[in-house]
Write a protein that holds these residues in place. Structure first.
Motif, PDB file in Angstrom:
ATOM      1  N   MET A 118      24.987  15.697  26.517  1.00  0.00           N
ATOM      2  CA  MET A 118      25.475  17.293  26.182  1.00  0.00           C
ATOM      3  C   MET A 118      24.019  17.932  26.049  1.00  0.00           C
ATOM      4  O   MET A 118      23.209  17.566  25.543  1.00  0.00           O
ATOM      5  N   ALA A 119      24.054  18.977  26.714  1.00  0.00           N
ATOM      6  CA  ALA A 119      22.785  19.934  26.932  1.00  0.00           C
ATOM      7  C   ALA A 119      22.907  20.897  25.838  1.00  0.00           C
ATOM      8  O   ALA A 119      23.918  21.550  25.382  1.00  0.00           O
ATOM      9  N   LYS A 120      21.787  21.074  25.067  1.00  0.00           N
ATOM     10  CA  LYS A 120      21.597  22.110  24.017  1.00  0.00           C
ATOM     11  C   LYS A 120      21.390  23.591  24.750  1.00  0.00           C
ATOM     12  O   LYS A 120      20.583  23.691  25.542  1.00  0.00           O
ATOM     13  N   THR A 121      22.035  24.481  23.891  1.00  0.00           N
ATOM     14  CA  THR A 121      21.474  25.837  24.465  1.00  0.00           C
ATOM     15  C   THR A 121      21.006  26.729  23.252  1.00  0.00           C
ATOM     16  O   THR A 121      21.409  26.232  22.058  1.00  0.00           O
ATOM     17  N   ASP A 122      20.406  27.501  23.575  1.00  0.00           N
ATOM     18  CA  ASP A 122      19.887  28.683  22.232  1.00  0.00           C
ATOM     19  C   ASP A 122      21.038  28.998  21.595  1.00  0.00           C
ATOM     20  O   ASP A 122      20.829  29.196  20.351  1.00  0.00           O
ATOM     21  N   ARG A 123      22.063  29.441  22.121  1.00  0.00           N
ATOM     22  CA  ARG A 123      23.238  29.895  21.406  1.00  0.00           C
ATOM     23  C   ARG A 123      23.834  29.094  20.540  1.00  0.00           C
ATOM     24  O   ARG A 123      24.330  29.482  19.514  1.00  0.00           O
ATOM     25  N   VAL A 124      23.931  27.735  20.948  1.00  0.00           N
ATOM     26  CA  VAL A 124      24.510  26.769  20.117  1.00  0.00           C
ATOM     27  C   VAL A 124      23.519  26.392  18.915  1.00  0.00           C
ATOM     28  O   VAL A 124      23.856  26.511  17.721  1.00  0.00           O
ATOM     29  N   ASP A 125      22.269  26.414  19.172  1.00  0.00           N
ATOM     30  CA  ASP A 125      21.297  26.256  18.121  1.00  0.00           C
ATOM     31  C   ASP A 125      21.266  27.493  17.122  1.00  0.00           C
ATOM     32  O   ASP A 125      21.264  27.195  15.965  1.00  0.00           O
ATOM     33  N   ALA A 126      21.501  28.616  17.718  1.00  0.00           N
ATOM     34  CA  ALA A 126      21.377  29.704  16.661  1.00  0.00           C
ATOM     35  C   ALA A 126      22.732  29.756  15.754  1.00  0.00           C
ATOM     36  O   ALA A 126      22.535  29.887  14.692  1.00  0.00           O
ATOM     37  N   ALA A 127      23.881  29.346  16.335  1.00  0.00           N
ATOM     38  CA  ALA A 127      25.212  29.242  15.567  1.00  0.00           C
ATOM     39  C   ALA A 127      24.864  28.118  14.690  1.00  0.00           C
ATOM     40  O   ALA A 127      25.163  28.321  13.386  1.00  0.00           O
ATOM     41  N   ILE A 128      24.177  27.097  15.008  1.00  0.00           N
ATOM     42  CA  ILE A 128      23.852  26.053  13.854  1.00  0.00           C
ATOM     43  C   ILE A 128      23.200  26.669  12.555  1.00  0.00           C
ATOM     44  O   ILE A 128      23.502  26.494  11.407  1.00  0.00           O
ATOM     45  N   VAL A 129      22.070  27.374  12.859  1.00  0.00           N
ATOM     46  CA  VAL A 129      21.178  27.876  11.981  1.00  0.00           C
ATOM     47  C   VAL A 129      21.930  28.799  11.153  1.00  0.00           C
ATOM     48  O   VAL A 129      21.633  28.880   9.658  1.00  0.00           O
ATOM     49  N   VAL A 130      22.617  29.707  11.755  1.00  0.00           N
ATOM     50  CA  VAL A 130      23.441  30.782  10.834  1.00  0.00           C
ATOM     51  C   VAL A 130      24.374  29.870   9.942  1.00  0.00           C
ATOM     52  O   VAL A 130      24.589  29.939   8.684  1.00  0.00           O
ATOM     53  N   ARG A 131      25.182  28.971  10.336  1.00  0.00           N
ATOM     54  CA  ARG A 131      26.042  28.209   9.354  1.00  0.00           C
ATOM     55  C   ARG A 131      25.198  27.502   8.420  1.00  0.00           C
ATOM     56  O   ARG A 131      25.656  27.399   7.361  1.00  0.00           O
ATOM     57  N   MET A 132      24.094  26.916   8.757  1.00  0.00           N
ATOM     58  CA  MET A 132      23.460  26.176   7.679  1.00  0.00           C
ATOM     59  C   MET A 132      22.759  27.363   6.518  1.00  0.00           C
ATOM     60  O   MET A 132      22.810  27.038   5.550  1.00  0.00           O
ATOM     61  N   GLY A 133      22.393  28.570   7.202  1.00  0.00           N
ATOM     62  CA  GLY A 133      21.912  29.509   6.245  1.00  0.00           C
ATOM     63  C   GLY A 133      22.885  29.962   5.355  1.00  0.00           C
ATOM     64  O   GLY A 133      22.664  30.464   4.139  1.00  0.00           O
ATOM     65  N   THR A 134      24.091  30.018   5.947  1.00  0.00           N
ATOM     66  CA  THR A 134      25.235  30.670   5.211  1.00  0.00           C
ATOM     67  C   THR A 134      25.712  29.543   4.100  1.00  0.00           C
ATOM     68  O   THR A 134      25.850  29.743   2.856  1.00  0.00           O
ATOM     69  N   ALA A 135      25.690  28.201   4.439  1.00  0.00           N
ATOM     70  CA  ALA A 135      26.010  27.178   3.700  1.00  0.00           C
ATOM     71  C   ALA A 135      25.267  27.047   2.450  1.00  0.00           C
ATOM     72  O   ALA A 135      25.431  26.680   1.385  1.00  0.00           O
ATOM     73  N   LEU A 136      23.890  27.111   2.611  1.00  0.00           N
ATOM     74  CA  LEU A 136      22.847  26.883   1.755  1.00  0.00           C
ATOM     75  C   LEU A 136      22.339  28.159   1.045  1.00  0.00           C
ATOM     76  O   LEU A 136      21.526  28.000   0.006  1.00  0.00           O
ATOM     77  N   ASP A 137      23.123  29.136   1.266  1.00  0.00           N
ATOM     78  CA  ASP A 137      22.663  30.421   0.768  1.00  0.00           C
ATOM     79  C   ASP A 137      21.286  30.725   0.536  1.00  0.00           C
ATOM     80  O   ASP A 137      20.673  31.045  -0.244  1.00  0.00           O
ATOM     81  N   LEU A 138      20.720  30.743   2.092  1.00  0.00           N
ATOM     82  CA  LEU A 138      19.217  31.125   2.032  1.00  0.00           C
ATOM     83  C   LEU A 138      18.951  32.430   2.420  1.00  0.00           C
ATOM     84  O   LEU A 138      19.758  33.171   2.673  1.00  0.00           O
TER      85      LEU A 138
END
Length: 54
Positions: free
Chosen positions: A1-21
Motif C-alpha cells: 500500500m503506497a502512502k500519499t500526502d493526502r492520507v498522511d495529512a488526514a492522519i495528522v488532522v485526526r491525531m491533532g483532534t484526538a489529542l486536542d493539540l
C-alpha cells in the motif's frame, strides 16, 4: 500500500483532534541547537555518573 500526502495529512488532522493539540510556532534555530546541546550534556552527565557507580 503506497502512502500519499493526502492520507498522511488526514492522519495528522485526526491525531491533532484526538489529542486536542494546539499549534505552536517553531523555535528559532539557535534555541533548537541549544536544546539539543543541553540534552546531550545531560546524557553525558548520566553516563559519567553510571561509570563512577559501576
Amino acid at each position: 500500500m503506497a502512502k500519499t500526502d493526502r492520507v498522511d495529512a488526514a492522519i495528522v488532522v485526526r491525531m491533532g483532534t484526538a489529542l486536542d493539540l494546539t499549534p505552536s510556532a517553531a523555535l528559532p534555530a539557535y534555541l533548537t541547537e541549544l536544546q539539543d546541546l543541553l540534552v546531550f550534556r545531560l546524557c553525558l552527565i548520566r553516563d559519567r555518573a553510571a561509570a563512577q557507580d559501576g
